[in-house]
Design an enzyme around this catalytic site. Structure first.
Site, PDB file in Angstrom:
ATOM      1  CG  ASN A   7      -1.892   1.115   1.275  1.00 29.95           C
ATOM      2  OD1 ASN A   7      -1.596   2.224   0.853  1.00 29.95           O
ATOM      3  ND2 ASN A   7      -3.072   0.846   1.806  1.00 29.95           N
ATOM      4  CG  HIS A  47      -2.506   5.912   0.071  1.00 26.56           C
ATOM      5  ND1 HIS A  47      -2.356   7.208  -0.371  1.00 26.56           N
ATOM      6  CD2 HIS A  47      -3.381   5.328  -0.780  1.00 26.56           C
ATOM      7  CE1 HIS A  47      -3.112   7.396  -1.439  1.00 26.56           C
ATOM      8  NE2 HIS A  47      -3.743   6.270  -1.705  1.00 26.56           N
ATOM      9  CG  ASP A  75      -2.673  -6.744  11.181  1.00 30.18           C
ATOM     10  OD1 ASP A  75      -2.819  -6.675   9.941  1.00 30.18           O
ATOM     11  OD2 ASP A  75      -3.505  -7.273  11.924  1.00 30.18           O
ATOM     12  CB  SER A  76      -3.461  -0.870  11.937  1.00 24.47           C
ATOM     13  OG  SER A  76      -3.485  -0.635  10.538  1.00 24.47           O
ATOM     14  CG  PHE A 131      -5.098   4.667   4.051  1.00 21.13           C
ATOM     15  CD1 PHE A 131      -5.078   3.412   4.627  1.00 21.13           C
ATOM     16  CD2 PHE A 131      -4.058   5.540   4.360  1.00 21.13           C
ATOM     17  CE1 PHE A 131      -4.048   3.021   5.483  1.00 21.13           C
ATOM     18  CE2 PHE A 131      -3.019   5.165   5.205  1.00 21.13           C
ATOM     19  CZ  PHE A 131      -3.023   3.903   5.768  1.00 21.13           C
ATOM     20  CE  LYS A 172      -4.253   8.702   9.317  1.00 15.82           C
ATOM     21  NZ  LYS A 172      -4.276   8.039   7.987  1.00 15.82           N
ATOM     22  NE  ARG A 217      -0.129   2.398   9.732  1.00 18.91           N
ATOM     23  CZ  ARG A 217      -1.415   2.479   9.399  1.00 18.91           C
ATOM     24  NH1 ARG A 217      -1.969   3.645   9.163  1.00 18.91           N
ATOM     25  NH2 ARG A 217      -2.144   1.388   9.315  1.00 18.91           N
TER      26      ARG A 217
END
EC number: 3.6.1.66
Length: 206
Positions: free
Chosen positions: A10, A12, A74-75, A157, A180, A186
């Site tokens: 990914n 992003h 992993d989220s 996202f 953010k 994260r």
């Protein structure tokens, strides 16, 4: 030649992780970092039942296939009224892995009748770092907030357009990337991980 691998395809997420880590790893440059896609690495089966386990599965697989120190995360989102779901199934909640729009639409539909005062949720991120010689580190970050009634914003996202962090009046998708990252699960996980990465990269490489 990459010195650090990130276990994601990914773009992003690569950008977001690098934006968090870059100020904390001043001797590492963007061109030193490669994604699983860049490295054409195989995708492991993520069959863990916790964020920590899945992050380690991805980091172990990437380190083993590339010989590079590997970062993974992993989220997902955990909604209180849903007993912590979607949780580890966040990325495939609507059935297809990575279909952000469908996942978000399904979640919003499932809690459409839930009053505002019961829409508490949290984003959770487990970051894993695995070195070629088998050392492993895991750090976890959380972001408390609520689920909005409709998506708002063009940034971020996943579930960002419908998540309002504690103390904020806008969704994650309406925040600047810098804001953010300062608040996010994260951001917290990878800021905690940065010292482990820096210490390993500072070692004389055999």
């Amino acid at each position: 030649m990459a010195v650090l691998a990130i276990a994601t395809r990914n773009a992003h997420k690569v950008d977001e992780i690098w934006a968090i880590l870059a100020p904390l790893l001043p001797h590492v440059h963007r061109e030193d970092v490669a994604s699983a896609l860049d490295l054409d690495a195989p995708s492991p089966v993520e069959d863990g039942v916790t964020f920590e386990t899945n992050a380690l599965i991805k980091a172990r697989a990437l380190a083993a296939s590339t010989g590079l120190p590997a970062l993974a995360d992993d989220s997902g989102i955990a909604v209180d009224v849903m007993g912590g779901a979607p949780g580890v199934f966040s990325a495939r909640w609507a059935g297809s892995h990575g279909d952000d729009a469908a996942n978000l639409a399904l979640l919003l539909d499932q809690i459409a009748d839930v009053p505002d005062e019961h829409r508490a949720a949290s984003f959770i991120c487990a970051a894993a770092f695995v070195t070629p010689d088998g050392r492993e580190f895991v750090e976890v970050g959380r972001m408390q907030g609520t689920v909005a009634r409709a998506p708002r914003g063009e940034g971020g996202f996943g579930y960002d357009p419908a998540f309002v962090a504690e103390g904020q009046s806008v969704t994650n998708a309406e925040l600047s990337p810098e804001r953010k990252n300062a608040l996010s699960h994260r951001g917290a996980a990878f800021r905690a991980m940065a010292p482990h990465v820096a210490a390993f990269l500072a070692e004389p490489q055999r």
